[in-house]
Design a protein around this motif. Structure first.
Motif, PDB file in Angstrom:
ATOM      1  N   LEU A 120       5.934  -5.614  -2.296  1.00 26.73           N
ATOM      2  CA  LEU A 120       4.831  -5.048  -3.084  1.00 26.73           C
ATOM      3  C   LEU A 120       4.228  -3.670  -2.448  1.00 26.73           C
ATOM      4  O   LEU A 120       4.215  -3.622  -1.310  1.00 26.73           O
ATOM      5  N   THR A 121       4.254  -2.671  -3.393  1.00 29.47           N
ATOM      6  CA  THR A 121       3.627  -1.505  -2.855  1.00 29.47           C
ATOM      7  C   THR A 121       2.229  -1.282  -3.063  1.00 29.47           C
ATOM      8  O   THR A 121       1.791  -1.632  -4.005  1.00 29.47           O
ATOM      9  N   VAL A 122       1.262  -1.210  -1.931  1.00 32.45           N
ATOM     10  CA  VAL A 122      -0.172  -1.529  -2.359  1.00 32.45           C
ATOM     11  C   VAL A 122      -0.882  -0.046  -1.880  1.00 32.45           C
ATOM     12  O   VAL A 122      -0.499   0.536  -0.825  1.00 32.45           O
ATOM     13  N   ARG A 123      -1.657   0.590  -2.655  1.00 33.80           N
ATOM     14  CA  ARG A 123      -2.650   1.685  -2.351  1.00 33.80           C
ATOM     15  C   ARG A 123      -3.800   1.055  -1.873  1.00 33.80           C
ATOM     16  O   ARG A 123      -4.513   0.366  -2.728  1.00 33.80           O
ATOM     17  N   ILE A 124      -4.226   1.490  -0.777  1.00 33.16           N
ATOM     18  CA  ILE A 124      -5.698   1.085  -0.357  1.00 33.16           C
ATOM     19  C   ILE A 124      -6.400   2.445  -0.322  1.00 33.16           C
ATOM     20  O   ILE A 124      -6.282   3.369   0.471  1.00 33.16           O
ATOM     21  N   ARG A 125      -7.485   2.225  -0.977  1.00 35.39           N
ATOM     22  CA  ARG A 125      -8.555   3.535  -1.042  1.00 35.39           C
ATOM     23  C   ARG A 125      -9.680   3.317  -0.272  1.00 35.39           C
ATOM     24  O   ARG A 125     -10.408   4.598   0.217  1.00 35.39           O
ATOM     25  N   ASP A 126      -9.933   2.350   0.451  1.00 33.53           N
ATOM     26  CA  ASP A 126     -10.911   1.890   1.350  1.00 33.53           C
ATOM     27  C   ASP A 126     -10.425   1.823   2.576  1.00 33.53           C
ATOM     28  O   ASP A 126     -10.079   0.878   3.278  1.00 33.53           O
ATOM     29  N   LEU A 127     -10.448   3.039   3.537  1.00 33.70           N
ATOM     30  CA  LEU A 127      -9.281   3.085   4.852  1.00 33.70           C
ATOM     31  C   LEU A 127     -10.135   2.272   5.875  1.00 33.70           C
ATOM     32  O   LEU A 127      -9.573   1.589   6.947  1.00 33.70           O
ATOM     33  N   ALA A 128     -11.696   2.117   5.545  1.00 31.18           N
ATOM     34  CA  ALA A 128     -12.468   1.492   6.640  1.00 31.18           C
ATOM     35  C   ALA A 128     -12.024  -0.111   6.545  1.00 31.18           C
ATOM     36  O   ALA A 128     -12.220  -0.714   7.633  1.00 31.18           O
ATOM     37  N   GLY A 129     -11.613  -0.648   5.596  1.00 31.70           N
ATOM     38  CA  GLY A 129     -11.280  -2.087   5.672  1.00 31.70           C
ATOM     39  C   GLY A 129      -9.783  -2.195   5.656  1.00 31.70           C
ATOM     40  O   GLY A 129      -9.352  -3.519   5.304  1.00 31.70           O
ATOM     41  N   LEU A 130      -8.957  -1.243   6.143  1.00 28.82           N
ATOM     42  CA  LEU A 130      -7.581  -1.421   5.980  1.00 28.82           C
ATOM     43  C   LEU A 130      -6.989  -2.467   6.959  1.00 28.82           C
ATOM     44  O   LEU A 130      -6.198  -3.291   6.536  1.00 28.82           O
ATOM     45  N   GLY A 131      -7.529  -2.515   7.923  1.00 21.16           N
ATOM     46  CA  GLY A 131      -7.052  -3.526   8.961  1.00 21.16           C
ATOM     47  C   GLY A 131      -7.466  -4.836   8.615  1.00 21.16           C
ATOM     48  O   GLY A 131      -6.523  -5.784   8.769  1.00 21.16           O
ATOM     49  N   GLN A 132      -8.445  -5.021   8.094  1.00 19.91           N
ATOM     50  CA  GLN A 132      -8.909  -6.565   7.547  1.00 19.91           C
ATOM     51  C   GLN A 132      -7.834  -6.929   6.409  1.00 19.91           C
ATOM     52  O   GLN A 132      -7.830  -8.096   6.164  1.00 19.91           O
ATOM     53  N   VAL A 133      -7.742  -5.882   5.492  1.00 19.97           N
ATOM     54  CA  VAL A 133      -6.910  -6.347   4.211  1.00 19.97           C
ATOM     55  C   VAL A 133      -5.470  -6.685   4.825  1.00 19.97           C
ATOM     56  O   VAL A 133      -4.814  -7.744   4.112  1.00 19.97           O
TER      57      VAL A 133
END
Length: 235
Positions: A120-133
């Motif tokens: 799965l390729t996922v785009r994450i627009r909220d970088l502040a929560g990248l680690g938690q995601v």
């Protein structure tokens, strides 16, 4: 005979006159210089692209795929709960393959279960929560991570700024070389883009502060452009 000689002389004189006139109309070529300029613009990334997936095994192909589907559904549900939209998730690779046993004492090779994989390729627009995601996705069954990259959701302004910087760099280089030769830089003859473009690349300079999450560093991204410019040289 005299008439023939006169015609020949007239023809030669005419050809000489035409050659002289043509030579007078030809101007000498204008001296030119060709230089390549480069421009680099650093920016703060505002989007991340993550490639992750679920790999499972089973005694049969159906069992391996069923387990894989269950695991990936859990991962996608957690991603949606974390704010990742449907448009930002895309299946990029789905496969199921038999596990072949190795040859042993001349016996024929046989299948020993199956392996199913869904990426799965996922785009994450909220970088502040990248680690938690990422941490949540792993806990919910994601066991394959193929890469993480940072970029700009709107790269055009940075790219345009890099192009302008590349043209300025080309002019500065040409001016330095021409003036060193005792001449003056003239007008631009042509501009060609290409040869040095690179998409935004991560330059890690920061660390994540979220406790318990996978540490992430967004840092900066560099957008670069290259142009080749031809200038006239004024003597």
């Amino acid at each position: 005979m005299r008439i023939l000689q006169a015609a020949l002389i007239a023809s030669l004189l005419s050809a000489t006159a035409l050659t002289s006139a043509y030579a007078q109309t030809q101007t000498p070529p204008v001296p030119q210089i060709t230089v390549t300029g480069e421009g680099v613009i650093d920016g703060i990334p505002d989007i991340a692209t993550l490639s992750l997936g679920v790999t499972t095994t089973g005694d049969t192909a159906a069992a391996a795929m069923a387990a894989n589907t269950e695991g990936l559904n859990a991962v996608m549900a957690r991603l949606k709960a974390a704010g990742v939209g449907d448009r930002d998730m895309q299946t990029t690779n789905l496969s199921i393959n038999p596990n072949w046993t190795s040859y042993d004492s001349g016996q024929r090779q046989r299948i020993d279960g199956y392996t199913a994989s869904n990426q799965l390729t996922v785009r994450i627009r909220d970088l502040a929560g990248l680690g938690q995601v990422l941490d949540a996705a792993i806990q919910d069954g994601a066991n394959t991570l193929n890469g993480l990259s940072f970029g700009l959701s709107q790269p055009r302004p940075a790219m345009d700024a890099a192009r302008k910087a590349a043209v300025e760099d080309a002019r500065a280089r040409a001016t330095l070389l021409v003036e060193a030769a005792g001449a003056t830089l003239g007008p631009i003859v042509s501009i060609t883009e290409g040869g040095g473009y690179m998409p935004p690349q991560p330059m890690f300079r920061q660390s994540a502060d979220a406790a318990g999450a996978v540490p992430m560093a967004a840092g900066e991204v560099a957008t670069s452009a290259s142009v080749t410019v031809v200038f006239e040289i004024t003597q």
